[in-house]
Design a protein around this motif. Structure first.
Motif, PDB file in Angstrom:
ATOM      1  N   ARG A   1      12.653  -1.795   9.100  1.00 24.12           N
ATOM      2  CA  ARG A   1      12.304  -1.626   7.683  1.00 24.12           C
ATOM      3  C   ARG A   1      12.427  -0.158   7.296  1.00 24.12           C
ATOM      4  NH1 ARG A   1       7.263  -5.777   7.787  1.00 24.12           N
ATOM      5  NH2 ARG A   1       8.500  -7.669   7.537  1.00 24.12           N
ATOM      6  N   TRP A   2      13.635   0.242   6.991  1.00 23.97           N
ATOM      7  CA  TRP A   2      13.937   1.621   6.627  1.00 23.97           C
ATOM      8  C   TRP A   2      13.105   2.087   5.439  1.00 23.97           C
ATOM      9  CZ3 TRP A   2      17.795   3.533   9.781  1.00 23.97           C
ATOM     10  CH2 TRP A   2      18.590   2.593  10.427  1.00 23.97           C
ATOM     11  N   ASP A   3      12.778   1.153   4.555  1.00 24.50           N
ATOM     12  CA  ASP A   3      12.115   1.513   3.307  1.00 24.50           C
ATOM     13  C   ASP A   3      10.594   1.386   3.347  1.00 24.50           C
ATOM     14  OD1 ASP A   3      12.142  -1.241   3.518  1.00 24.50           O
ATOM     15  OD2 ASP A   3      12.651  -1.597   1.420  1.00 24.50           O
ATOM     16  N   SER A   4      10.018   1.100   4.513  1.00 24.80           N
ATOM     17  CA  SER A   4       8.555   1.006   4.578  1.00 24.80           C
ATOM     18  C   SER A   4       7.951   2.397   4.405  1.00 24.80           C
ATOM     19  CB  SER A   4       8.099   0.391   5.900  1.00 24.80           C
ATOM     20  OG  SER A   4       8.011   1.369   6.906  1.00 24.80           O
ATOM     21  N   SER A   5       6.766   2.448   3.836  1.00 28.42           N
ATOM     22  CA  SER A   5       6.132   3.751   3.601  1.00 28.42           C
ATOM     23  C   SER A   5       5.827   4.459   4.916  1.00 28.42           C
ATOM     24  CB  SER A   5       4.876   3.597   2.751  1.00 28.42           C
ATOM     25  OG  SER A   5       3.931   2.779   3.404  1.00 28.42           O
TER      26      SER A   5
ATOM     27  N   ASP B   1       7.543  -2.987  11.106  1.00 31.88           N
ATOM     28  CA  ASP B   1       8.480  -2.044  10.497  1.00 31.88           C
ATOM     29  C   ASP B   1       9.516  -1.583  11.513  1.00 31.88           C
ATOM     30  OD1 ASP B   1       7.023  -2.285   8.173  1.00 31.88           O
ATOM     31  OD2 ASP B   1       6.086  -0.304   8.318  1.00 31.88           O
TER      32      ASP B   1
ATOM     33  N   LYS C   1       9.155   5.900   6.157  1.00 38.12           N
ATOM     34  CA  LYS C   1       9.539   7.006   5.268  1.00 38.12           C
ATOM     35  C   LYS C   1       8.681   8.243   5.538  1.00 38.12           C
ATOM     36  CE  LYS C   1      11.377   4.534   1.263  1.00 38.12           C
ATOM     37  NZ  LYS C   1      11.132   4.227  -0.160  1.00 38.12           N
TER      38      LYS C   1
END
Length: 186
Positions: free
Chosen positions: A52-56, A47, A59
């Motif tokens: 990976r800006w949108d990984s949980s 990530d 986030k």
């Protein structure tokens, strides 16, 4: 009660840096603060590296920062700068991720030669993240934090005095900014 997140940029979970962060955490808990930690090396490597800006996980980490009133940014110094894993995470914070937060840098290095790392390496990145309230940080050298036979860390007296002053100023600034954000009661 103010909330603070301690962002540790150490890739090593048993770093001398923990002497600084643990001390600051204890002082803030003693003031009744809510303290949480974010060890960026524990975030998924893919990530971080693949942004990976949108990984949980990213986030969740960013939400932890967003919900805080203040942030402590801690890192060992490698090659005259903070760690790459810390930079990789800071790159994934939203552009205004530190807006309205008081930030306290805590750094440790092998020699005094890298004393200005906070000013010349970290502060420009914090500024890009809209941090406008950066408290005077603490730079320690490895020799100021001894590993004890019991596996603990012992800070020298001069370092403790500087940490006490920095954490007190950080706490005062955070409480001041929090009071300015809170509408006054009639």
């Amino acid at each position: 009660m103010p909330k603070v997140v301690i962002i540790s940029g150490s890739p090593n979970p048993i770093s001398r840096l923990n002497g600084l962060t643990d001390y600051a955490e204890a002082k803030l808990l003693g003031l009744g603060w809510e303290v949480s930690s974010l060890h960026v090396a524990s975030l998924p490597a893919e990530d971080l590296v693949l942004a990976r800006w949108d990984s949980s996980a990213i986030k969740d980490a960013n939400k932890q920062i967003a919900d805080a009133d203040a942030v402590i940014v801690a890192s060992p110094v490698y090659k005259a700068s903070f760690t790459g894993v810390l930079k990789t995470y800071l790159d994934l914070l939203p552009q205004t991720g530190l807006e309205g937060k008081v930030v306290l840098p805590l750094f440790i290095g092998g020699t005094i030669a890298h004393l200005l790392t906070i000013d010349y390496a970290l502060k420009p990145v914090l500024s890009a993240l809209y941090a406008r309230h950066v408290s005077a940080g603490v730079y320690a050298v490895d020799s100021q934090i001894k590993k004890t036979d019991a596996g603990g860390l012992q800070l020298d007296e001069e370092l403790i005095q500087r940490l006490d002053g920095a954490v007190s100023s950080f706490a005062e600034a955070t409480e001041l900014f929090a009071s300015l954000r809170t509408p006054s009661q009639p």
